[in-house]
Design an enzyme around this catalytic site. Structure first.
Site, mmCIF file in Angstrom:
data_model
loop_
_atom_site.group_PDB
_atom_site.id
_atom_site.type_symbol
_atom_site.label_atom_id
_atom_site.label_comp_id
_atom_site.label_asym_id
_atom_site.label_seq_id
_atom_site.Cartn_x
_atom_site.Cartn_y
_atom_site.Cartn_z
ATOM 1 C CG ASP A 81 -2.006 0.972 1.248
ATOM 2 O OD1 ASP A 81 -2.480 1.322 0.161
ATOM 3 O OD2 ASP A 81 -2.425 1.407 2.347
ATOM 4 C CG HIS A 180 -5.592 8.674 3.805
ATOM 5 N ND1 HIS A 180 -4.769 9.284 2.891
ATOM 6 C CD2 HIS A 180 -5.815 7.418 3.322
ATOM 7 C CE1 HIS A 180 -4.507 8.434 1.904
ATOM 8 N NE2 HIS A 180 -5.133 7.304 2.136
ATOM 9 C CG HIS A 208 -6.578 5.133 -1.102
ATOM 10 N ND1 HIS A 208 -5.429 4.688 -0.496
ATOM 11 C CD2 HIS A 208 -6.572 4.609 -2.348
ATOM 12 C CE1 HIS A 208 -4.754 3.927 -1.343
ATOM 13 N NE2 HIS A 208 -5.421 3.864 -2.485
ATOM 14 N N GLY A 210 -11.483 4.583 3.546
ATOM 15 C CA GLY A 210 -12.763 3.877 3.705
ATOM 16 C C GLY A 210 -13.362 3.972 5.103
ATOM 17 C CB SER A 211 -11.957 4.597 8.507
ATOM 18 O OG SER A 211 -11.006 3.592 8.570
ATOM 19 C CG ASN A 230 -7.214 1.152 0.136
ATOM 20 O OD1 ASN A 230 -7.715 0.348 -0.636
ATOM 21 N ND2 ASN A 230 -6.013 1.666 -0.052
ATOM 22 C CB VAL A 231 -10.863 -0.253 5.966
ATOM 23 C CG1 VAL A 231 -11.235 0.095 7.408
ATOM 24 C CG2 VAL A 231 -12.082 -0.114 5.065
ATOM 25 C CB THR A 233 -8.343 5.284 10.601
ATOM 26 O OG1 THR A 233 -7.450 5.875 9.667
ATOM 27 C CG2 THR A 233 -8.312 6.067 11.894
HETATM 28 P P1 13P Z 1 -8.520 5.031 6.414
HETATM 29 O O1 13P Z 1 -7.370 5.048 7.371
HETATM 30 O O2 13P Z 1 -9.247 6.330 6.374
HETATM 31 O O3 13P Z 1 -9.405 3.878 6.627
HETATM 32 O O4 13P Z 1 -7.882 4.889 4.953
HETATM 33 C C1 13P Z 1 -7.111 3.761 4.672
HETATM 34 C C2 13P Z 1 -6.416 3.885 3.369
HETATM 35 O O5 13P Z 1 -6.826 4.591 2.483
HETATM 36 C C3 13P Z 1 -5.223 3.037 3.204
HETATM 37 O O6 13P Z 1 -4.544 3.265 2.022
#
Ligand code: 13P
Length: 279
Positions: A81, A180, A208, A210-211, A230-231, A233
């Site tokens: 990543d 992010h 990106h 996704g949290s 992508n998740v 955090t």
């Molecule tokens: P978050 O930390 O907001 O979930 O994003 C993760 C991410 O985009 C990893 O590349």
């Protein structure tokens, strides 16, 4: 089984669902993510960020994912990543990663194109898939990847088209309003930009940050080309909160802490899989 991400992403793209890409950096996160995939019979992407090279080497990441992944019946892709260092990208390919994200988004467009094309040429010759990024995300609260100084720059559809045509990248990360880290307010996702990019490119797109993205926004984004989400955090926040709670309630043996942590990771990963999954 370990796979390269092209096959699982292309199927998700065509059928309008997303594969979860979850950040792992130690045994507990790797195991929690892989078990969540196995128990839900869903392919998962195990995303080892270049940021976590202090936690383990690329070779160790591959060894753990191979050992745990071999016994899993569902496809698992070990993915690098956010990596802006070309040497590290090439080392990940050599180490056995199924896909790599070369992140040249902070570079001028031409340089990002040149480096991404080089990575694609090398990776494709080795059967490895490539994700790249155009535009940039801002950072919300608690992000380990983003920084407060990060500014949001939406991906420009025509540039994205030129980028994909020249580089032959397998998946493109787009900036359409997610951040992010955790959201301070409701996310304002630019589905209009996403739709235009998708109509022009017709390749799997990556979300990106996704949290905390609401399930209805996830559904809309998968209908418009997002095939990988992508998740990071939220997994960390939840696992740290639960570990703190556990340690306040009793003094477990260190080995028990690890077992609990695998389950904390698994709970959040399963929650997101249920949002993203094949319907
Ligand atoms: P978050 O930390 O907001 O979930 O994003 C993760 C991410 O985009 C990893 O590349």
């Amino acid at each position: 089984m370990l796979v390269n991400f092209k096959d699982i992403l292309n199927e998700a793209y065509v059928n309008h669902y997303a594969i979860g890409s979850f950040n792992g950096y130690n045994y507990e996160t790797f195991k929690g993510i892989i078990e969540a995939g196995s128990e839900t019979k869903t392919p998962v992407i195990l995303a080892f960020g270049a940021k976590y090279l202090k936690n383990m080497s690329l070779e160790t990441a591959y060894a753990i994912s191979k050992s745990l992944g071999e016994t899993s019946e569902t496809p698992i892709c070990l993915h690098l990543d956010h990596c802006s260092d070309l040497d590290t990208v090439f080392r990940a390919i050599r180490a056995g990663f199924g896909s790599v994200m070369y992140d040249g988004s902070a570079l001028p467009f031409e340089e990002n194109v040149k480096n991404t094309k080089l990575v694609c040429d090398m990776a494709h010759a080795c059967g490895v898939s490539v994700e790249a990024e155009l535009g940039s995300l801002a950072a919300g609260e608690g992000s380990h990847e983003g920084m407060a100084s990060d500014v949001e720059v939406y991906t420009q559809p025509m540039l994205a088209k030129e980028f994909a045509d020249v580089t032959h990248v397998d998946a493109l990360a787009v900036s359409i309003g997610t951040v992010h880290g955790l959201y301070k307010a409701k996310p304002n996702i630019r589905f209009d930009i996403l739709e235009t990019i998708n109509n022009l490119l017709s390749i799997p797109l990556v979300l990106h940050g996704g949290s905390g993205v609401p399930e209805k926004d996830i559904l809309l984004s998968t209908a418009k080309g997002i095939a990988k989400i992508n998740v990071n955090t939220e997994i960390s926040v939840y696992a740290v909160d639960k570990t703190t709670e556990l340690l306040r309630s009793k003094q477990p043996h260190f080995s028990e802490v690890s077992l609990h942590q695998v389950n904390y990771v698994k709970e959040i990963v399963k929650k997101y899989i249920s949002f993203f999954g094949q319907r």
